[in-house]
Motif scaffolding. Structure first.
Motif, PDB file in Angstrom:
ATOM      1  N   ILE A  98     -15.916 -54.900  68.617  1.00 15.23           N
ATOM      2  CA  ILE A  98     -16.463 -55.811  69.634  1.00 15.23           C
ATOM      3  C   ILE A  98     -17.460 -55.087  70.522  1.00 15.23           C
ATOM      4  O   ILE A  98     -18.536 -55.609  70.842  1.00 15.23           O
ATOM      5  N   TRP A  99     -17.112 -53.862  70.931  1.00 16.83           N
ATOM      6  CA  TRP A  99     -17.993 -53.086  71.808  1.00 16.83           C
ATOM      7  C   TRP A  99     -19.309 -52.762  71.088  1.00 16.83           C
ATOM      8  O   TRP A  99     -20.385 -52.813  71.687  1.00 16.83           O
ATOM      9  N   LYS A 100     -19.224 -52.467  69.804  1.00 13.98           N
ATOM     10  CA  LYS A 100     -20.421 -52.110  69.046  1.00 13.98           C
ATOM     11  C   LYS A 100     -21.335 -53.310  68.834  1.00 13.98           C
ATOM     12  O   LYS A 100     -22.565 -53.196  68.947  1.00 13.98           O
ATOM     13  N   HIS A 101     -20.756 -54.481  68.555  1.00 13.85           N
ATOM     14  CA  HIS A 101     -21.555 -55.639  68.161  1.00 13.85           C
ATOM     15  C   HIS A 101     -21.660 -56.705  69.260  1.00 13.85           C
ATOM     16  O   HIS A 101     -22.301 -57.743  69.029  1.00 13.85           O
ATOM     17  N   ARG A 102     -21.014 -56.455  70.406  1.00 13.07           N
ATOM     18  CA  ARG A 102     -21.084 -57.393  71.538  1.00 13.07           C
ATOM     19  C   ARG A 102     -20.631 -58.805  71.118  1.00 13.07           C
ATOM     20  O   ARG A 102     -21.333 -59.789  71.296  1.00 13.07           O
ATOM     21  N   VAL A 103     -19.426 -58.859  70.550  1.00  8.52           N
ATOM     22  CA  VAL A 103     -18.861 -60.124  70.086  1.00  8.52           C
ATOM     23  C   VAL A 103     -17.914 -60.667  71.155  1.00  8.52           C
ATOM     24  O   VAL A 103     -17.308 -59.905  71.909  1.00  8.52           O
ATOM     25  N   LEU A 108     -13.243 -63.995  68.590  1.00 10.53           N
ATOM     26  CA  LEU A 108     -12.950 -63.141  67.441  1.00 10.53           C
ATOM     27  C   LEU A 108     -11.441 -62.992  67.256  1.00 10.53           C
ATOM     28  O   LEU A 108     -10.952 -62.984  66.125  1.00 10.53           O
ATOM     29  N   SER A 109     -10.689 -62.890  68.347  1.00 14.21           N
ATOM     30  CA  SER A 109      -9.241 -62.753  68.249  1.00 14.21           C
ATOM     31  C   SER A 109      -8.623 -63.959  67.559  1.00 14.21           C
ATOM     32  O   SER A 109      -7.733 -63.823  66.716  1.00 14.21           O
ATOM     33  N   ASP A 110      -9.088 -65.151  67.923  1.00 12.14           N
ATOM     34  CA  ASP A 110      -8.568 -66.360  67.269  1.00 12.14           C
ATOM     35  C   ASP A 110      -8.795 -66.316  65.768  1.00 12.14           C
ATOM     36  O   ASP A 110      -7.942 -66.728  64.976  1.00 12.14           O
ATOM     37  N   THR A 111      -9.959 -65.830  65.367  1.00 11.31           N
ATOM     38  CA  THR A 111     -10.298 -65.773  63.941  1.00 11.31           C
ATOM     39  C   THR A 111      -9.494 -64.702  63.218  1.00 11.31           C
ATOM     40  O   THR A 111      -8.979 -64.919  62.123  1.00 11.31           O
ATOM     41  N   VAL A 112      -9.348 -63.549  63.855  1.00  8.71           N
ATOM     42  CA  VAL A 112      -8.698 -62.397  63.225  1.00  8.71           C
ATOM     43  C   VAL A 112      -7.188 -62.589  63.125  1.00  8.71           C
ATOM     44  O   VAL A 112      -6.569 -62.272  62.095  1.00  8.71           O
ATOM     45  N   TYR A 113      -6.573 -63.102  64.176  1.00  9.35           N
ATOM     46  CA  TYR A 113      -5.106 -63.158  64.214  1.00  9.35           C
ATOM     47  C   TYR A 113      -4.520 -64.206  63.289  1.00  9.35           C
ATOM     48  O   TYR A 113      -3.333 -64.161  62.978  1.00  9.35           O
ATOM     49  N   LEU A 114      -5.324 -65.164  62.841  1.00  5.90           N
ATOM     50  CA  LEU A 114      -4.809 -66.223  61.983  1.00  5.90           C
ATOM     51  C   LEU A 114      -4.173 -65.669  60.717  1.00  5.90           C
ATOM     52  O   LEU A 114      -3.076 -66.090  60.312  1.00  5.90           O
ATOM     53  N   GLY A 115      -4.829 -64.728  60.052  1.00  5.69           N
ATOM     54  CA  GLY A 115      -4.335 -64.212  58.786  1.00  5.69           C
ATOM     55  C   GLY A 115      -3.383 -63.031  58.904  1.00  5.69           C
ATOM     56  O   GLY A 115      -2.807 -62.603  57.888  1.00  5.69           O
ATOM     57  N   LEU A 116      -3.173 -62.510  60.112  1.00 11.12           N
ATOM     58  CA  LEU A 116      -2.319 -61.337  60.262  1.00 11.12           C
ATOM     59  C   LEU A 116      -0.883 -61.561  59.792  1.00 11.12           C
ATOM     60  O   LEU A 116      -0.286 -60.660  59.186  1.00 11.12           O
ATOM     61  N   GLY A 184      -9.236 -68.404  72.532  1.00  9.78           N
ATOM     62  CA  GLY A 184      -8.228 -67.374  72.781  1.00  9.78           C
ATOM     63  C   GLY A 184      -6.803 -67.867  72.677  1.00  9.78           C
ATOM     64  O   GLY A 184      -5.873 -67.057  72.579  1.00  9.78           O
ATOM     65  N   ASP A 185      -6.604 -69.177  72.670  1.00 10.47           N
ATOM     66  CA  ASP A 185      -5.239 -69.713  72.635  1.00 10.47           C
ATOM     67  C   ASP A 185      -4.517 -69.339  71.344  1.00 10.47           C
ATOM     68  O   ASP A 185      -3.335 -68.990  71.353  1.00 10.47           O
ATOM     69  N   LEU A 186      -5.208 -69.421  70.208  1.00 15.41           N
ATOM     70  CA  LEU A 186      -4.549 -69.172  68.930  1.00 15.41           C
ATOM     71  C   LEU A 186      -4.035 -67.738  68.848  1.00 15.41           C
ATOM     72  O   LEU A 186      -2.924 -67.498  68.354  1.00 15.41           O
ATOM     73  N   SER A 187      -4.816 -66.794  69.340  1.00 17.72           N
ATOM     74  CA  SER A 187      -4.367 -65.405  69.322  1.00 17.72           C
ATOM     75  C   SER A 187      -3.171 -65.209  70.246  1.00 17.72           C
ATOM     76  O   SER A 187      -2.259 -64.431  69.942  1.00 17.72           O
TER      77      SER A 187
END
Length: 246
Positions: A98-103, A108-116, A184-187
């Motif tokens: 996130i820090w590198k790409h300013r996301v 992003l957390s909502d998208t990433v945590y879905l498949g964890l 952010g709710d999904l994460s």
């Protein structure tokens, strides 16, 4: 020499499935990163997760031997990984991305945590095959005799985690994601769900001391799960406080 193991196979399978689920979600949401950025995100998450899982195991469960032989910390092939440490390390890897790409963090957390949860389920199945992380002795009909734990049947705690923290939690998140939610709710739901399910499953697990001692009736896994629950609750509540809404 390179050797194949069931645990490594399950870890890799979980990572591939997470990749496919996350790619699908990125395309559905049309963001927050392009699909071309997903391999780099996976790299950050895997490296951070593996390092965090190892450090978490050392800090939370088994510090004394590593104080005598600190070089064994990097001996990943000797076993010893922590799910809570994995979650923390993966998050740190995500923050670097996130820090590198300013996301946007919450998107992003909502998208990433879905498949964890799917990845977690396969890791726990690997634990089951390896006869590690088993539970307490039980007389329930589905008790399992683990070769490394004597002849008494025990709770298959790894399968409890694979079912509840893994597939059940994923199913809930999969359907909830289509509801009108704040960013952010999904994460936060993932953190709350994982923390609560892990807390209760710990009652069937072999109790680990908390940093070499006891903290009432809490195991180290339950204490760490309360921290995860707290982070999820704070993340859910803060955007709903008046001054943060403006």
């Amino acid at each position: 020499p390179f050797t194949g193991t069931w645990y490594g196979f399950m870890y890799s399978t979980g990572a591939v499935l997470w990749y496919l689920i996350t790619k699908h979600e990125i395309q559905r949401r049309q963001g927050p990163i392009p699909p071309s950025g997903l391999p780099e995100l996976l790299f950050y998450g895997l490296i951070g997760g593996v390092i965090g899982a190892r450090i978490g195991y050392v800090l939370f469960y088994n510090m004394a031997p590593f104080l005598e032989k600190p070089w064994d910390v990097v001996s990943f092939w000797k076993g010893g990984m922590s799910a809570h440490g994995w979650l923390a390390g993966m998050s740190i890897g995500g923050f670097l991305f996130i820090w590198k790409h300013r996301v946007n963090l919450r998107q992003l957390s909502d998208t990433v945590y879905l498949g964890l949860p799917v990845g977690l389920a396969f890791v726990k199945i690997g634990n089951f095959i390896n006869c590690e992380g088993y539970g307490r002795v039980t007389d329930l009909p589905w008790g399992v005799v683990f070769s490394s734990a004597g002849s008494a049947p025990r709770h298959p705690s790894q399968l409890y985690e694979a079912i509840f923290e893994g597939m059940l939690l994923f199913t809930v998140l999969w359907f909830v994601r289509c509801k009108p939610l704040r960013s952010g709710d999904l994460s936060c739901f993932f953190l709350l769900g994982y923390g609560m399910m892990r807390f209760f499953i710990e009652f069937t697990s072999v109790t680990e001391p908390v940093w070499g001692g006891k903290l009432g009736w809490l195991s180290s896994g339950q204490l760490l799960s309360l921290v995860v629950i707290g982070i999820g609750a704070i993340g859910y509540i803060i955007p709903r406080i008046g001054r943060f809404q403006r």
